[in-house]
Design a protein around this motif. Structure first.
Motif, short mmCIF file in Angstrom:
data_model
loop_
_atom_site.label_atom_id
_atom_site.label_comp_id
_atom_site.label_asym_id
_atom_site.label_seq_id
_atom_site.Cartn_x
_atom_site.Cartn_y
_atom_site.Cartn_z
N ASP A 75 8.83 39.73 14.84
CA ASP A 75 7.55 39.70 14.12
C ASP A 75 6.90 41.08 14.07
OD1 ASP A 75 7.13 37.32 12.90
OD2 ASP A 75 5.84 36.47 14.44
N SER A 76 7.63 42.08 13.62
CA SER A 76 7.08 43.43 13.50
C SER A 76 6.05 43.50 12.38
CB SER A 76 8.20 44.43 13.20
OG SER A 76 9.12 44.53 14.25
N SER A 77 5.07 44.37 12.57
CA SER A 77 4.08 44.61 11.53
C SER A 77 4.34 45.93 10.82
CB SER A 77 2.66 44.62 12.14
OG SER A 77 2.55 45.63 13.14
N ASP A 78 5.37 46.65 11.23
CA ASP A 78 5.71 47.91 10.58
C ASP A 78 6.97 47.73 9.73
OD1 ASP A 78 7.81 47.82 12.38
OD2 ASP A 78 7.29 49.69 13.42
N ALA A 79 7.65 48.83 9.44
CA ALA A 79 8.80 48.78 8.53
C ALA A 79 10.13 48.56 9.23
CB ALA A 79 8.85 50.07 7.72
N SER A 80 10.12 48.08 10.46
CA SER A 80 11.37 47.92 11.21
C SER A 80 12.43 47.12 10.46
CB SER A 80 11.09 47.28 12.58
OG SER A 80 10.36 48.16 13.41
N PRO A 81 12.11 45.95 9.89
CA PRO A 81 13.15 45.19 9.17
C PRO A 81 13.73 45.96 7.98
CG PRO A 81 11.24 43.81 9.61
CD PRO A 81 10.83 45.21 9.92
N ASP A 82 12.88 46.68 7.25
CA ASP A 82 13.33 47.46 6.11
C ASP A 82 14.24 48.61 6.54
OD1 ASP A 82 11.86 45.83 4.38
OD2 ASP A 82 10.07 47.09 4.58
N VAL A 83 13.88 49.25 7.64
CA VAL A 83 14.70 50.34 8.18
C VAL A 83 16.08 49.81 8.54
CG1 VAL A 83 14.98 51.86 10.19
CG2 VAL A 83 12.79 51.77 8.99
N ALA A 84 16.11 48.64 9.16
CA ALA A 84 17.39 48.04 9.57
C ALA A 84 18.25 47.72 8.36
CB ALA A 84 17.12 46.79 10.40
N ARG A 85 17.66 47.09 7.35
CA ARG A 85 18.44 46.73 6.17
C ARG A 85 18.95 47.97 5.44
NH1 ARG A 85 13.93 43.15 5.60
NH2 ARG A 85 14.49 41.04 6.25
N ALA A 86 18.11 49.00 5.35
CA ALA A 86 18.52 50.23 4.66
C ALA A 86 19.71 50.89 5.36
CB ALA A 86 17.34 51.20 4.60
N ALA A 87 19.82 50.66 6.67
CA ALA A 87 20.92 51.24 7.43
C ALA A 87 22.15 50.33 7.45
CB ALA A 87 20.46 51.53 8.86
N GLY A 88 22.08 49.21 6.76
CA GLY A 88 23.23 48.32 6.69
C GLY A 88 23.33 47.31 7.81
N ALA A 89 22.29 47.19 8.63
CA ALA A 89 22.29 46.23 9.73
C ALA A 89 21.92 44.84 9.21
CB ALA A 89 21.32 46.65 10.82
N ARG A 90 22.37 43.83 9.91
CA ARG A 90 21.97 42.45 9.60
C ARG A 90 20.68 42.15 10.35
NH1 ARG A 90 23.97 37.32 11.81
NH2 ARG A 90 25.71 38.44 12.77
#
Length: 264
Positions: free
Chosen positions: A49-64
Motif C-alpha cells: 500500500d505505497s503512497s509513492d511511485a514504488s509500484p510504477d518503478v517496479a513495473r518500469a524495471a520489469g518486475a512483477r
C-alpha cells in the motif's frame, strides 16, 4: 522437507522485495539486480500500500508487482513467497544493493549443500559516516546473531540477505505470524524454518544496506521491541530450554544408525 532440483535441471530463482514508500531506494536495488552475473528468473516486488511511485518503478524495471493491503513486512514478505515460482526464493529489502554475484553465490551455496534448507548472509552499510560503516555493521549484525541464536538454538535469518527452498516455505507458510506487523518477519521465519531444516551462513558480504535502522533512537527502539516480541510470541512452546532439547533430540535421531532387516 528440503529437496534439491533434480539432476540435470537448472535451479530457478525468484527474488522477493517487500516495499512501502521506497521508490528511490527500490530503483537503485532493481538496477543492481539487473546487473547480476546470474539473472534471477523473476523479481517480485510486493507493494504494501505505497503512497509513492514504488509500484510504477517496479513495473518500469520489469518486475512483477503483487499488491498486499495487509499492513506490515511479515504480511508483504509472506505474500511474495506465496507467489514465487522459483526453486529458490531469495529475499532482500528495497534499500539494499546486492553485489553483482549475489544471486550466483546463493545458487552455488544451495547446489553445494542439498541438505541445507536456507542460507543467510551478512551485509555492509553503504551510507552514513564512512568511518562508522564497518564497525557499526559488525556490532549490529553480531548482536543480532548472538542474541537471537540463543533463543533459536541455531543461526537466525537476516531479512536483507536470505534464501530458502520454495518447498520448505510451502511446508511452513501457514505457521508464520504474517498477521502481526510488529514482529520481525525474518526472525519469525527462522523459528519455523529451523524446526525442519538446516540454516547455514553464506560468508561473503555481498549485500549493501542502508544505515536507516540507526536514523533515530526511536527507530532503533522500535526495532528492538519488535525483536523481543518476535521471540515472546513463540513462548512457551519455544522457550529456549524446551526448544534446545527438541533440537538435541532431533540431532540424536538423525545420527542414530538405521535398522537393517528389521533388527535395530
Amino acid at each position: 522437507m528440503t529437496a534439491a532440483a533434480p539432476p540435470g535441471t537448472r535451479t530457478t530463482v525468484s527474488v522477493v522485495i517487500p516495499v512501502k514508500d521506497d521508490d528511490t531506494e527500490l530503483r537503485r536495488c532493481l538496477r543492481a539486480l539487473h546487473a547480476q552475473t546470474l539473472a534471477p528468473d523473476e523479481i517480485i516486488v510486493v507493494d504494501n500500500d505505497s503512497s509513492d511511485a514504488s509500484p510504477d518503478v517496479a513495473r518500469a524495471a520489469g518486475a512483477r508487482v503483487e499488491h498486499c493491503a495487509r499492513p506490515g513486512i511479515p504480511a508483504a514478505a509472506s505474500h511474495g513467497y506465496d507467489h514465487a515460482r522459483g526453486d529458490l526464493i531469495l529475499r532482500l529489502d528495497a534499500d539494499c544493493v546486492p553485489s553483482p554475484t549475489w544471486v550466483a553465490d546463493m545458487v552455488a551455496a544451495f547446489e553445494r549443500r542439498p541438505d541445507v534448507g536456507a542460507f543467510t548472509g551478512g551485509a555492509r552499510f553503504i551510507d552514513g559516516p564512512t568511518w562508522l560503516r564497518t564497525p557499526l555493521a559488525v556490532i549490529y549484525l553480531g548482536a543480532y546473531a548472538g542474541t537471537t541464536a540463543a533463543a533459536l538454538g541455531h543461526l537466525p535469518l537476516f531479512g536483507s540477505n536470505l534464501g530458502m527452498r520454495r518447498t520448505l516455505w510451502r511446508g511452513i507458510r501457514e505457521r508464520v505470524h504474517r498477521d502481526d506487523p510488529r514482529v520481525h518477519d525474518d526472525l519469525d521465519l527462522a523459528f519455523h524454518l529451523g524446526e525442519y531444516a538446516r540454516i547455514r551462513l553464506v560468508p561473503a558480504r555481498t549485500m549493501g544496506m542502508s544505515m536507516r535502522p540507526f536514523a533515530s533512537a526511536r527507530s532503533f527502539a522500535r526495532r528492538s521491541a519488535a525483536g523481543w516480541r518476535s521471540v515472546l510470541v513463540h513462548w512457551p512452546a519455544d522457550f529456549p530450554p524446551i526448544r534446545w532439547s527438541r533440537h538435541a533430540m532431533r540431532r540424536m535421531r538423525a545420527r542414530a544408525p538405521r535398522s537393517r532387516g528389521g533388527v535395530s
